[in-house]
Design a protein around this motif. Sequence first.
Motif, PDB file in Angstrom:
ATOM      1  N   ARG A  98       0.839  -1.207   0.000  1.00  0.00           N
ATOM      2  CA  ARG A  98       0.000   0.000   0.000  1.00  0.00           C
ATOM      3  C   ARG A  98       0.870   1.252   0.000  1.00  0.00           C
ATOM      4  NH1 ARG A  98      -2.793  -3.265   3.702  1.00  0.00           N
ATOM      5  NH2 ARG A  98      -2.020  -2.077   5.494  1.00  0.00           N
ATOM      6  N   ASP A  99       1.973   1.202   0.756  1.00  0.00           N
ATOM      7  CA  ASP A  99       2.889   2.345   0.775  1.00  0.00           C
ATOM      8  C   ASP A  99       3.501   2.575  -0.603  1.00  0.00           C
ATOM      9  OD1 ASP A  99       2.380   2.675   3.453  1.00  0.00           O
ATOM     10  OD2 ASP A  99       4.204   1.655   4.123  1.00  0.00           O
ATOM     11  N   ALA A 100       3.847   1.474  -1.287  1.00  0.00           N
ATOM     12  CA  ALA A 100       4.454   1.604  -2.619  1.00  0.00           C
ATOM     13  C   ALA A 100       3.490   2.262  -3.600  1.00  0.00           C
ATOM     14  CB  ALA A 100       4.885   0.232  -3.127  1.00  0.00           C
ATOM     15  N   TRP A 101       2.210   1.969  -3.459  1.00  0.00           N
ATOM     16  CA  TRP A 101       1.233   2.579  -4.358  1.00  0.00           C
ATOM     17  C   TRP A 101       1.157   4.094  -4.174  1.00  0.00           C
ATOM     18  CZ3 TRP A 101      -0.890   1.289  -8.687  1.00  0.00           C
ATOM     19  CH2 TRP A 101      -1.053  -0.060  -9.013  1.00  0.00           C
ATOM     20  N   THR A 102       1.410   4.575  -2.972  1.00  0.00           N
ATOM     21  CA  THR A 102       1.326   6.020  -2.746  1.00  0.00           C
ATOM     22  C   THR A 102       2.421   6.782  -3.474  1.00  0.00           C
ATOM     23  OG1 THR A 102       2.690   5.962  -0.726  1.00  0.00           O
ATOM     24  CG2 THR A 102       0.308   5.612  -0.473  1.00  0.00           C
TER      25      THR A 102
ATOM     26  N   GLY B  77      20.706   6.259 -11.752  1.00  0.00           N
ATOM     27  CA  GLY B  77      19.898   7.108 -10.896  1.00  0.00           C
ATOM     28  C   GLY B  77      18.410   6.833 -10.923  1.00  0.00           C
ATOM     29  N   ALA B  78      17.961   5.904 -11.776  1.00  0.00           N
ATOM     30  CA  ALA B  78      16.529   5.624 -11.876  1.00  0.00           C
ATOM     31  C   ALA B  78      16.057   4.774 -10.695  1.00  0.00           C
ATOM     32  CB  ALA B  78      16.231   4.886 -13.179  1.00  0.00           C
ATOM     33  N   ARG B  79      14.845   5.024 -10.259  1.00  0.00           N
ATOM     34  CA  ARG B  79      14.254   4.209  -9.188  1.00  0.00           C
ATOM     35  C   ARG B  79      13.450   3.068  -9.806  1.00  0.00           C
ATOM     36  NH1 ARG B  79      10.950   7.215  -4.644  1.00  0.00           N
ATOM     37  NH2 ARG B  79      11.046   5.097  -3.800  1.00  0.00           N
ATOM     38  N   ALA B  80      13.629   1.882  -9.234  1.00  0.00           N
ATOM     39  CA  ALA B  80      12.907   0.711  -9.721  1.00  0.00           C
ATOM     40  C   ALA B  80      12.411  -0.097  -8.529  1.00  0.00           C
ATOM     41  CB  ALA B  80      13.800  -0.152 -10.615  1.00  0.00           C
ATOM     42  N   LEU B  81      11.314  -0.791  -8.745  1.00  0.00           N
ATOM     43  CA  LEU B  81      10.721  -1.626  -7.704  1.00  0.00           C
ATOM     44  C   LEU B  81      10.533  -3.023  -8.265  1.00  0.00           C
ATOM     45  CD1 LEU B  81       9.306  -1.825  -4.880  1.00  0.00           C
ATOM     46  CD2 LEU B  81       7.163  -1.281  -6.091  1.00  0.00           C
ATOM     47  N   CYS B  82      10.964  -4.042  -7.523  1.00  0.00           N
ATOM     48  CA  CYS B  82      10.787  -5.429  -7.935  1.00  0.00           C
ATOM     49  C   CYS B  82       9.740  -6.069  -7.023  1.00  0.00           C
ATOM     50  CB  CYS B  82      12.106  -6.193  -7.861  1.00  0.00           C
ATOM     51  SG  CYS B  82      11.969  -7.925  -8.373  1.00  0.00           S
ATOM     52  N   VAL B  83       8.581  -6.417  -7.603  1.00  0.00           N
ATOM     53  CA  VAL B  83       7.500  -7.054  -6.856  1.00  0.00           C
ATOM     54  C   VAL B  83       7.626  -8.557  -7.069  1.00  0.00           C
ATOM     55  CG1 VAL B  83       5.023  -7.176  -6.484  1.00  0.00           C
ATOM     56  CG2 VAL B  83       6.061  -5.032  -7.252  1.00  0.00           C
ATOM     57  N   ARG B  84       7.760  -9.307  -5.983  1.00  0.00           N
ATOM     58  CA  ARG B  84       8.126 -10.711  -6.084  1.00  0.00           C
ATOM     59  C   ARG B  84       7.593 -11.489  -4.889  1.00  0.00           C
ATOM     60  NH1 ARG B  84      14.445 -11.126  -4.870  1.00  0.00           N
ATOM     61  NH2 ARG B  84      13.772 -13.186  -4.257  1.00  0.00           N
ATOM     62  N   GLY B  85       7.929 -12.765  -4.809  1.00  0.00           N
ATOM     63  CA  GLY B  85       7.680 -13.532  -3.605  1.00  0.00           C
ATOM     64  C   GLY B  85       8.759 -13.252  -2.583  1.00  0.00           C
ATOM     65  N   ASP B  86       8.670 -13.922  -1.454  1.00  0.00           N
ATOM     66  CA  ASP B  86       9.678 -13.675  -0.420  1.00  0.00           C
ATOM     67  C   ASP B  86      10.919 -14.536  -0.593  1.00  0.00           C
ATOM     68  OD1 ASP B  86       8.605 -16.104   0.257  1.00  0.00           O
ATOM     69  OD2 ASP B  86       7.937 -15.517   2.257  1.00  0.00           O
TER      70      ASP B  86
ATOM     71  N   GLU C 270      14.463  -1.339  -5.248  1.00  0.00           N
ATOM     72  CA  GLU C 270      13.879  -1.852  -4.013  1.00  0.00           C
ATOM     73  C   GLU C 270      13.136  -3.144  -4.323  1.00  0.00           C
ATOM     74  OE1 GLU C 270      11.370   1.275  -2.478  1.00  0.00           O
ATOM     75  OE2 GLU C 270      12.665   2.752  -3.468  1.00  0.00           O
ATOM     76  N   SER C 271      13.122  -4.074  -3.382  1.00  0.00           N
ATOM     77  CA  SER C 271      12.374  -5.318  -3.538  1.00  0.00           C
ATOM     78  C   SER C 271      11.199  -5.336  -2.573  1.00  0.00           C
ATOM     79  CB  SER C 271      13.276  -6.532  -3.286  1.00  0.00           C
ATOM     80  OG  SER C 271      14.235  -6.670  -4.317  1.00  0.00           O
ATOM     81  N   LEU C 272      10.111  -5.929  -3.019  1.00  0.00           N
ATOM     82  CA  LEU C 272       8.883  -5.944  -2.237  1.00  0.00           C
ATOM     83  C   LEU C 272       8.278  -7.336  -2.298  1.00  0.00           C
ATOM     84  CD1 LEU C 272       6.855  -4.160  -0.661  1.00  0.00           C
ATOM     85  CD2 LEU C 272       5.751  -3.663  -2.853  1.00  0.00           C
ATOM     86  N   ALA C 273       8.081  -7.968  -1.136  1.00  0.00           N
ATOM     87  CA  ALA C 273       7.493  -9.308  -1.076  1.00  0.00           C
ATOM     88  C   ALA C 273       5.976  -9.195  -1.112  1.00  0.00           C
ATOM     89  CB  ALA C 273       7.951 -10.041   0.172  1.00  0.00           C
ATOM     90  N   ALA C 274       5.362  -9.711  -2.172  1.00  0.00           N
ATOM     91  CA  ALA C 274       3.912  -9.625  -2.330  1.00  0.00           C
ATOM     92  C   ALA C 274       3.218 -10.930  -1.955  1.00  0.00           C
ATOM     93  CB  ALA C 274       3.563  -9.264  -3.771  1.00  0.00           C
ATOM     94  N   TYR C 275       3.965 -12.011  -1.832  1.00  0.00           N
ATOM     95  CA  TYR C 275       3.374 -13.303  -1.509  1.00  0.00           C
ATOM     96  C   TYR C 275       4.463 -14.254  -1.023  1.00  0.00           C
ATOM     97  CZ  TYR C 275       5.184 -14.575  -6.157  1.00  0.00           C
ATOM     98  OH  TYR C 275       5.988 -14.776  -7.239  1.00  0.00           O
ATOM     99  N   HIS C 276       4.030 -15.394  -0.550  1.00  0.00           N
ATOM    100  CA  HIS C 276       4.942 -16.440  -0.081  1.00  0.00           C
ATOM    101  C   HIS C 276       4.614 -17.719  -0.827  1.00  0.00           C
ATOM    102  CE1 HIS C 276       7.249 -19.100   2.452  1.00  0.00           C
ATOM    103  NE2 HIS C 276       6.162 -19.750   2.838  1.00  0.00           N
ATOM    104  N   ARG C 277       5.641 -18.427  -1.293  1.00  0.00           N
ATOM    105  CA  ARG C 277       5.449 -19.720  -1.964  1.00  0.00           C
ATOM    106  C   ARG C 277       5.687 -20.827  -0.940  1.00  0.00           C
ATOM    107  NH1 ARG C 277       9.047 -20.007  -7.203  1.00  0.00           N
ATOM    108  NH2 ARG C 277      10.643 -19.378  -5.703  1.00  0.00           N
ATOM    109  N   ALA C 278       4.644 -21.566  -0.629  1.00  0.00           N
ATOM    110  CA  ALA C 278       4.700 -22.570   0.423  1.00  0.00           C
ATOM    111  C   ALA C 278       4.468 -23.962  -0.153  1.00  0.00           C
ATOM    112  CB  ALA C 278       3.649 -22.271   1.487  1.00  0.00           C
ATOM    113  N   PRO C 279       4.905 -24.997   0.563  1.00  0.00           N
ATOM    114  CA  PRO C 279       4.548 -26.363   0.147  1.00  0.00           C
ATOM    115  C   PRO C 279       3.033 -26.533   0.216  1.00  0.00           C
ATOM    116  CG  PRO C 279       6.309 -26.381   1.791  1.00  0.00           C
ATOM    117  CD  PRO C 279       5.762 -24.985   1.758  1.00  0.00           C
ATOM    118  N   PRO C 280       2.468 -27.338  -0.655  1.00  0.00           N
ATOM    119  CA  PRO C 280       1.013 -27.502  -0.651  1.00  0.00           C
ATOM    120  C   PRO C 280       0.555 -28.436   0.469  1.00  0.00           C
ATOM    121  CG  PRO C 280       1.973 -28.945  -2.278  1.00  0.00           C
ATOM    122  CD  PRO C 280       3.116 -28.128  -1.721  1.00  0.00           C
TER     123      PRO C 280
END
Length: 257
Positions: free
Chosen positions: A44-48, A130-139, A157-167
């Motif tokens: 949510r902060d990244a969206w701002t 000098g460019a700003r970039a954001l990487c949206v990924r798993g953890d 910057e990296s941002l964890a949007a989800y977690h990949r877990a064993p099923p």
Amino acid sequence: MRVLVTRPAAQADSWLTRLRGHGIDAQALPLIEIVDAVDTAPMRDAWTSIAAYRLVIFVSPNAAERFFAQRPTGTSWPQHTQAASPGPGTTSVLQALDVPREAIVEPAVDAAQFDSEALWEQLSPLDWHGARALCVRGDSGRDWLVERLRGAGAQVESLAAYHRAPPVLDANARALLRDALVAPERTLWWFSSSLAIDHLAVLAGPGVEWSRARALVTHPRIAARARALGFRHVDETRPASDEVLKAIVRSIQSVAP
């Protein structure tokens, strides 16, 4: 021969419909569970401040879906921000989420693979100092593209949007796994992630003889992991949907009586 689609459940349904439409016995056996990030506030902060980024990288359809789920109402994609996608699946999701097609950068249509390396071929000619970039990924996952961008002078910057877990396998999934282990020569495992193979090894337990089973994979790294587990019959294909379908048909026909 039965085809086991090991993709996360949300991504398997469309493939089941397509494969079954071609008369293929396709079943879903998701080997990765996608779990929401524990803390969604950073998204949510990244969206701002989304307009401050020159580039936002989405490593997968899951990354795009989870990130946009936190988009404030009424927020549109900023005009001068590019959205980087590793391939057609992620691109389709981004377009469905109203990211303009002209804002999306992705590998060439005829790229050997749809991955970070192929995406970097499109990004590397540009000036990133000098460019700003954001990487949206798993953890978890590879930092290869992030490292390339930082090496080119970008502030990433990296941002964890989800977690990949064993099923957690339900009764149907346990039965599918059991049948595949009992009759490995009648099963084609379709892997689109090395992590899925790691999870399969744990779920199946020790002592499994994998040499009679057959795998279809969409990247050389996945092929190497399958062979390391013990698969001797490993077919490789580009991850383009039409080519995956053709490869599945070829694999089935190669063992038909």
